[in-house]
Write an enzyme that holds these catalytic residues in place. Structure first.
Site, PDB file in Angstrom:
ATOM      1  N   TYR A 138      64.459 -14.364 120.884  1.00 15.90           N
ATOM      2  CA  TYR A 138      64.372 -15.414 121.900  1.00 15.90           C
ATOM      3  C   TYR A 138      65.665 -16.213 121.850  1.00 15.90           C
ATOM      4  O   TYR A 138      65.880 -17.004 120.943  1.00 15.90           O
ATOM      5  CB  TYR A 138      63.145 -16.291 121.625  1.00 15.90           C
ATOM      6  CG  TYR A 138      62.963 -17.501 122.515  1.00 15.90           C
ATOM      7  CD1 TYR A 138      63.664 -17.658 123.707  1.00 15.90           C
ATOM      8  CD2 TYR A 138      62.058 -18.501 122.152  1.00 15.90           C
ATOM      9  CE1 TYR A 138      63.484 -18.772 124.504  1.00 15.90           C
ATOM     10  CE2 TYR A 138      61.865 -19.625 122.951  1.00 15.90           C
ATOM     11  CZ  TYR A 138      62.574 -19.757 124.124  1.00 15.90           C
ATOM     12  OH  TYR A 138      62.395 -20.875 124.905  1.00 15.90           O
ATOM     13  N   LYS A 167      63.918 -12.243 124.973  1.00 22.23           N
ATOM     14  CA  LYS A 167      63.904 -13.161 126.109  1.00 22.23           C
ATOM     15  C   LYS A 167      65.230 -13.903 126.104  1.00 22.23           C
ATOM     16  O   LYS A 167      65.620 -14.473 125.076  1.00 22.23           O
ATOM     17  CB  LYS A 167      62.750 -14.160 125.983  1.00 22.23           C
ATOM     18  CG  LYS A 167      62.799 -15.300 127.006  1.00 22.23           C
ATOM     19  CD  LYS A 167      61.773 -16.385 126.681  1.00 22.23           C
ATOM     20  CE  LYS A 167      61.864 -17.565 127.647  1.00 22.23           C
ATOM     21  NZ  LYS A 167      60.920 -18.664 127.294  1.00 22.23           N
TER      22      LYS A 167
END
Length: 300
Positions: A138, A167
């Site tokens: 992330y 992400k």
């Protein structure tokens, strides 16, 4: 490792709480049902908009149990890890595995500014502690103060078997595209992390988006994804343009308060934010959000 299920709109689900700042089980179950009915293909527990930084470990474990139970296999539930120390991240990863999470998402350590080698060892150690669990990186430079490099992500994707995706919330579509380009040979699954760039991310090869908007307007954000994968690029872009003014209206409020503000405007009982955050008071900011939601047909 099977990763085909890792795709679509994943919602960093809001964490409804009571007056004692305990997770409200009934409201949490309602929110799980709401986002699944809205078409999401995954739920991320305790992401940034889930206010992970304010929740104790035991409470996280209880909340994850509630979400996994309520989802009941309808969509995968991922577990967000935002701790600083490698040791704590490993402990949280093992808790997620024990409680049935389909995967984990690991934010790079905040406050520190680690070297590339330190970051590599950090992520590798956590992933190897749960070797059968898919791991998503992330990247959120706006919150932690630095970005993951393309070289780091490429190395992790190629050298650690269960680091299978990420992400990217950089908001830099060139960087998102570089993450995709440098890892596409191993089937690494990149998600866009900015709601306003979901269409652009998909055009560059992202497999979906981790989208705050799915908490309170899932029908709009999932329409972008569903239209795109159906080959209706014009419809997907139009859905993106319909969503963006609502999403941009949130920028006037403090993070992550606006997500719960908009949820309440849609009649979703998600409770207040964890303190020190406070709900946005009546005034120009809330009025602007309400106006944009009405224009998008989200309010009666």
């Amino acid at each position: 490792m099977h990763t085909d299920f890792i795709k679509g709109v994943i919602v960093p689900i809001l964490t409804p709480i009571d007056e004692e700042e305990r997770i409200d089980e009934a409201l949490m179950r309602q929110q799980v049902d709401y986002v699944i009915a809205g078409g999401v293909l995954g739920i991320l527990a305790f992401g940034s908009n889930g206010e992970f930084y304010a929740i104790e470990e035991e409470e996280m474990e209880r909340g994850l149990q509630i979400m996994v139970d309520q989802a009941d296999g309808r969509v995968p539930v991922y577990f967000g890890i935002g701790a600083i120390s490698t040791k704590k991240c490993v402990r949280l990863a093992r808790t997620a595995q024990k409680r049935g999470a389909a995967g984990i998402s690991i934010l790079q350590p905040m406050f520190l500014k680690p070297t590339e080698e330190e970051l590599f060892e950090h992520f590798k150690t956590i992933a190897e502690a749960v070797p059968e669990t898919p791991v998503l990186l992330y990247n959120n430079p706006g919150r932690v103060g630095y970005t993951m490099s393309g070289a780091l992500v490429e190395r992790l994707a190629h050298e650690v078997d269960n680091i299978v995706g990420m992400k990217d919330t950089s908001g830099d579509i060139t960087q998102t595209a570089e993450f995709i380009r440098r890892t596409r040979d191993v089937g690494f699954r990149v998600f866009g992390g900015k709601d306003t760039l979901l269409y652009a991310s998909l055009c560059h090869g992202a497999v979906g988006g981790v989208c705050t908007a799915a908490n309170f307007m899932p029908e709009l954000i999932t329409d972008i994804y569903n239209s795109y994968v159906a080959g209706d690029l014009a419809g997907s872009l139009e859905a993106q343009f319909k969503l963006n003014p609502v999403r941009l209206s949130m920028d006037g409020a403090s993070f992550p308060v606006a997500s719960k503000d908009l949820a309440r405007l849609r009649g979703l009982p998600v409770g207040a934010p964890y303190r020190p955050s406070l709900p946005t008071p009546e005034g120009p900011v809330l009025t602007h959000m309400r106006t944009e939601m009405k224009k998008a047909g989200l309010l009666g």
